[in-house]
Design a protein around this motif. Structure first.
Motif, PDB file in Angstrom:
ATOM      1  N   ARG A   1       0.828  -1.204   0.000  1.00  8.19           N
ATOM      2  CA  ARG A   1       0.000   0.000   0.000  1.00  8.19           C
ATOM      3  C   ARG A   1       0.865   1.257   0.000  1.00  8.19           C
ATOM      4  O   ARG A   1       0.530   2.247  -0.652  1.00  8.19           O
ATOM      5  CB  ARG A   1      -0.957   0.022   1.202  1.00  8.19           C
ATOM      6  N   MET A   2       1.961   1.242   0.733  1.00 11.12           N
ATOM      7  CA  MET A   2       2.842   2.415   0.766  1.00 11.12           C
ATOM      8  C   MET A   2       3.471   2.661  -0.602  1.00 11.12           C
ATOM      9  O   MET A   2       3.599   3.808  -1.028  1.00 11.12           O
ATOM     10  CB  MET A   2       3.907   2.235   1.846  1.00 11.12           C
ATOM     11  N   VAL A   3       3.842   1.588  -1.296  1.00 11.02           N
ATOM     12  CA  VAL A   3       4.373   1.725  -2.657  1.00 11.02           C
ATOM     13  C   VAL A   3       3.247   2.160  -3.599  1.00 11.02           C
ATOM     14  O   VAL A   3       3.425   3.070  -4.411  1.00 11.02           O
ATOM     15  CB  VAL A   3       5.027   0.408  -3.126  1.00 11.02           C
ATOM     16  N   GLY A   4       2.095   1.527  -3.475  1.00 10.46           N
ATOM     17  CA  GLY A   4       0.947   1.855  -4.334  1.00 10.46           C
ATOM     18  C   GLY A   4       0.489   3.296  -4.197  1.00 10.46           C
ATOM     19  O   GLY A   4       0.063   3.917  -5.172  1.00 10.46           O
ATOM     20  N   ARG A   5       0.576   3.828  -2.999  1.00 16.15           N
ATOM     21  CA  ARG A   5       0.178   5.221  -2.768  1.00 16.15           C
ATOM     22  C   ARG A   5       1.342   6.187  -2.965  1.00 16.15           C
ATOM     23  O   ARG A   5       1.226   7.373  -2.707  1.00 16.15           O
ATOM     24  CB  ARG A   5      -0.418   5.365  -1.373  1.00 16.15           C
ATOM     25  N   GLU A   6       2.465   5.646  -3.392  1.00 16.62           N
ATOM     26  CA  GLU A   6       3.684   6.410  -3.685  1.00 16.62           C
ATOM     27  C   GLU A   6       4.217   7.157  -2.463  1.00 16.62           C
ATOM     28  O   GLU A   6       4.785   8.240  -2.581  1.00 16.62           O
ATOM     29  CB  GLU A   6       3.473   7.336  -4.881  1.00 16.62           C
ATOM     30  N   PHE A   7       4.038   6.567  -1.269  1.00 16.24           N
ATOM     31  CA  PHE A   7       4.662   7.097  -0.055  1.00 16.24           C
ATOM     32  C   PHE A   7       6.139   6.742  -0.052  1.00 16.24           C
ATOM     33  O   PHE A   7       6.969   7.490   0.456  1.00 16.24           O
ATOM     34  CB  PHE A   7       4.013   6.529   1.199  1.00 16.24           C
ATOM     35  N   ILE A   8       6.454   5.559  -0.610  1.00 11.87           N
ATOM     36  CA  ILE A   8       7.839   5.134  -0.774  1.00 11.87           C
ATOM     37  C   ILE A   8       8.015   4.639  -2.206  1.00 11.87           C
ATOM     38  O   ILE A   8       7.065   4.182  -2.831  1.00 11.87           O
ATOM     39  CB  ILE A   8       8.260   4.037   0.238  1.00 11.87           C
ATOM     40  N   VAL A   9       9.235   4.764  -2.706  1.00 11.44           N
ATOM     41  CA  VAL A   9       9.553   4.372  -4.077  1.00 11.44           C
ATOM     42  C   VAL A   9      10.739   3.407  -4.021  1.00 11.44           C
ATOM     43  O   VAL A   9      11.788   3.749  -3.461  1.00 11.44           O
ATOM     44  CB  VAL A   9       9.916   5.606  -4.937  1.00 11.44           C
ATOM     45  N   ARG A  10      10.543   2.217  -4.573  1.00 10.73           N
ATOM     46  CA  ARG A  10      11.612   1.213  -4.585  1.00 10.73           C
ATOM     47  C   ARG A  10      12.654   1.570  -5.640  1.00 10.73           C
ATOM     48  O   ARG A  10      12.334   2.066  -6.717  1.00 10.73           O
ATOM     49  CB  ARG A  10      11.048  -0.162  -4.875  1.00 10.73           C
ATOM     50  N   SER A  11      13.915   1.285  -5.329  1.00 10.51           N
ATOM     51  CA  SER A  11      14.993   1.518  -6.283  1.00 10.51           C
ATOM     52  C   SER A  11      14.989   0.412  -7.338  1.00 10.51           C
ATOM     53  O   SER A  11      14.258  -0.571  -7.227  1.00 10.51           O
ATOM     54  CB  SER A  11      16.340   1.530  -5.557  1.00 10.51           C
ATOM     55  N   ARG A  12      15.828   0.555  -8.320  1.00  8.80           N
ATOM     56  CA  ARG A  12      15.908  -0.453  -9.383  1.00  8.80           C
ATOM     57  C   ARG A  12      16.351  -1.812  -8.861  1.00  8.80           C
ATOM     58  O   ARG A  12      15.943  -2.828  -9.377  1.00  8.80           O
ATOM     59  CB  ARG A  12      16.858   0.006 -10.480  1.00  8.80           C
ATOM     60  N   ASN A  13      17.194  -1.819  -7.840  1.00 10.21           N
ATOM     61  CA  ASN A  13      17.633  -3.110  -7.300  1.00 10.21           C
ATOM     62  C   ASN A  13      16.551  -3.736  -6.428  1.00 10.21           C
ATOM     63  O   ASN A  13      16.662  -4.881  -6.012  1.00 10.21           O
ATOM     64  CB  ASN A  13      18.955  -2.991  -6.535  1.00 10.21           C
ATOM     65  N   GLY A  14      15.495  -2.975  -6.155  1.00  8.12           N
ATOM     66  CA  GLY A  14      14.346  -3.493  -5.440  1.00  8.12           C
ATOM     67  C   GLY A  14      14.469  -3.542  -3.937  1.00  8.12           C
ATOM     68  O   GLY A  14      13.508  -3.796  -3.241  1.00  8.12           O
ATOM     69  N   ARG A  15      15.653  -3.308  -3.390  1.00  7.00           N
ATOM     70  CA  ARG A  15      15.823  -3.424  -1.949  1.00  7.00           C
ATOM     71  C   ARG A  15      15.801  -2.068  -1.244  1.00  7.00           C
ATOM     72  O   ARG A  15      15.154  -1.910  -0.226  1.00  7.00           O
ATOM     73  CB  ARG A  15      17.141  -4.140  -1.661  1.00  7.00           C
ATOM     74  N   SER A  16      16.509  -1.101  -1.761  1.00  8.53           N
ATOM     75  CA  SER A  16      16.510   0.214  -1.123  1.00  8.53           C
ATOM     76  C   SER A  16      15.289   1.000  -1.598  1.00  8.53           C
ATOM     77  O   SER A  16      14.758   0.770  -2.677  1.00  8.53           O
ATOM     78  CB  SER A  16      17.798   0.984  -1.423  1.00  8.53           C
ATOM     79  N   VAL A  17      14.827   1.909  -0.741  1.00  9.79           N
ATOM     80  CA  VAL A  17      13.664   2.719  -1.077  1.00  9.79           C
ATOM     81  C   VAL A  17      13.935   4.173  -0.719  1.00  9.79           C
ATOM     82  O   VAL A  17      14.785   4.478   0.116  1.00  9.79           O
ATOM     83  CB  VAL A  17      12.383   2.248  -0.336  1.00  9.79           C
ATOM     84  N   SER A  18      13.200   5.040  -1.373  1.00 14.58           N
ATOM     85  CA  SER A  18      13.217   6.461  -1.059  1.00 14.58           C
ATOM     86  C   SER A  18      11.853   6.824  -0.506  1.00 14.58           C
ATOM     87  O   SER A  18      10.834   6.298  -0.937  1.00 14.58           O
ATOM     88  CB  SER A  18      13.464   7.295  -2.308  1.00 14.58           C
ATOM     89  N   ILE A  19      11.855   7.718   0.447  1.00 15.86           N
ATOM     90  CA  ILE A  19      10.596   8.206   1.000  1.00 15.86           C
ATOM     91  C   ILE A  19      10.208   9.434   0.201  1.00 15.86           C
ATOM     92  O   ILE A  19      10.974  10.387   0.096  1.00 15.86           O
ATOM     93  CB  ILE A  19      10.759   8.543   2.493  1.00 15.86           C
ATOM     94  N   SER A  20       9.013   9.405  -0.376  1.00 16.74           N
ATOM     95  CA  SER A  20       8.557  10.526  -1.192  1.00 16.74           C
ATOM     96  C   SER A  20       8.095  11.681  -0.309  1.00 16.74           C
ATOM     97  O   SER A  20       7.939  11.534   0.905  1.00 16.74           O
ATOM     98  CB  SER A  20       7.402  10.080  -2.078  1.00 16.74           C
ATOM     99  N   LYS A  21       7.855  12.807  -0.941  1.00 16.36           N
ATOM    100  CA  LYS A  21       7.325  13.948  -0.204  1.00 16.36           C
ATOM    101  C   LYS A  21       5.974  13.591   0.418  1.00 16.36           C
ATOM    102  O   LYS A  21       5.686  13.957   1.552  1.00 16.36           O
ATOM    103  CB  LYS A  21       7.192  15.147  -1.149  1.00 16.36           C
ATOM    104  N   ALA A  22       5.136  12.858  -0.317  1.00 20.43           N
ATOM    105  CA  ALA A  22       3.829  12.437   0.195  1.00 20.43           C
ATOM    106  C   ALA A  22       3.958  11.517   1.403  1.00 20.43           C
ATOM    107  O   ALA A  22       3.109  11.502   2.284  1.00 20.43           O
ATOM    108  CB  ALA A  22       3.038  11.738  -0.898  1.00 20.43           C
ATOM    109  N   GLY A  23       5.047  10.741   1.474  1.00 19.08           N
ATOM    110  CA  GLY A  23       5.250   9.798   2.565  1.00 19.08           C
ATOM    111  C   GLY A  23       6.005  10.368   3.742  1.00 19.08           C
ATOM    112  O   GLY A  23       6.108   9.729   4.795  1.00 19.08           O
ATOM    113  N   SER A  24       6.532  11.563   3.611  1.00 14.83           N
ATOM    114  CA  SER A  24       7.322  12.174   4.676  1.00 14.83           C
ATOM    115  C   SER A  24       6.427  12.617   5.833  1.00 14.83           C
ATOM    116  O   SER A  24       5.381  13.220   5.623  1.00 14.83           O
ATOM    117  CB  SER A  24       8.076  13.381   4.126  1.00 14.83           C
ATOM    118  N   LEU A  25       6.854  12.310   7.023  1.00  8.06           N
ATOM    119  CA  LEU A  25       6.110  12.727   8.206  1.00  8.06           C
ATOM    120  C   LEU A  25       6.437  14.154   8.601  1.00  8.06           C
ATOM    121  O   LEU A  25       5.723  14.764   9.379  1.00  8.06           O
ATOM    122  CB  LEU A  25       6.396  11.798   9.385  1.00  8.06           C
ATOM    123  N   GLY A  26       7.536  14.657   8.121  1.00  9.99           N
ATOM    124  CA  GLY A  26       7.984  15.988   8.513  1.00  9.99           C
ATOM    125  C   GLY A  26       7.456  16.983   7.614  1.00  9.99           C
ATOM    126  O   GLY A  26       7.023  17.978   7.554  1.00  9.99           O
TER     127      GLY A  26
END
Length: 111
Positions: free
Chosen positions: A86-111
């Motif tokens: 759900r977090m990926v689907g809602r674009e709160f986090i974005v998986r890297s090409r290697n599939g293991r590391s992720v970036s937290i999007s602006k929409a997913g940031s708590l700050g």
């Protein structure tokens, strides 16, 4: 800081997500597993996680996994995977090409 372990958030991100679930009462941390409150929790409805679907999976619902780097628990199992999806689907986090590391999007940031 933010990565996946198999199909769930791990590292600092996974620990933080699990901690928020405990703080809000969406999960209770036990010795070997997490426990959902009776009847579920508004938190999961708002995120779009279907708890009945999670319960229907052949894997354990919400076991506790201790993160190697953080040495703190995060939620695993069917619930951990569905939260991540759900977090990926809602674009709160974005998986890297290697599939293991992720970036937290602006929409997913708590700050």
């Amino acid at each position: 800081m933010a990565r996946f372990r198999y199909d769930r958030p791990a590292g600092e991100l996974g620990v933080e997500i699990s901690g928020i679930h405990v703080e809000t009462g969406a999960l209770t941390l036990m010795r070997e597993r997490y426990v959902l409150p009776e009847g579920g929790h508004l938190f999961y409805r708002e995120l779009g996680v279907d708890l009945d679907e999670a319960r229907s999976k052949k894997r354990r619902l919400c076991p506790r996994c201790v993160d190697r780097s953080e040495r703190l628990p995060h939620v695993a199992g069917a619930l951990g995977a569905m939260i991540a999806a759900r977090m990926v689907g809602r674009e709160f986090i974005v998986r890297s090409r290697n599939g293991r590391s992720v970036s937290i999007s602006k929409a997913g940031s708590l700050g």
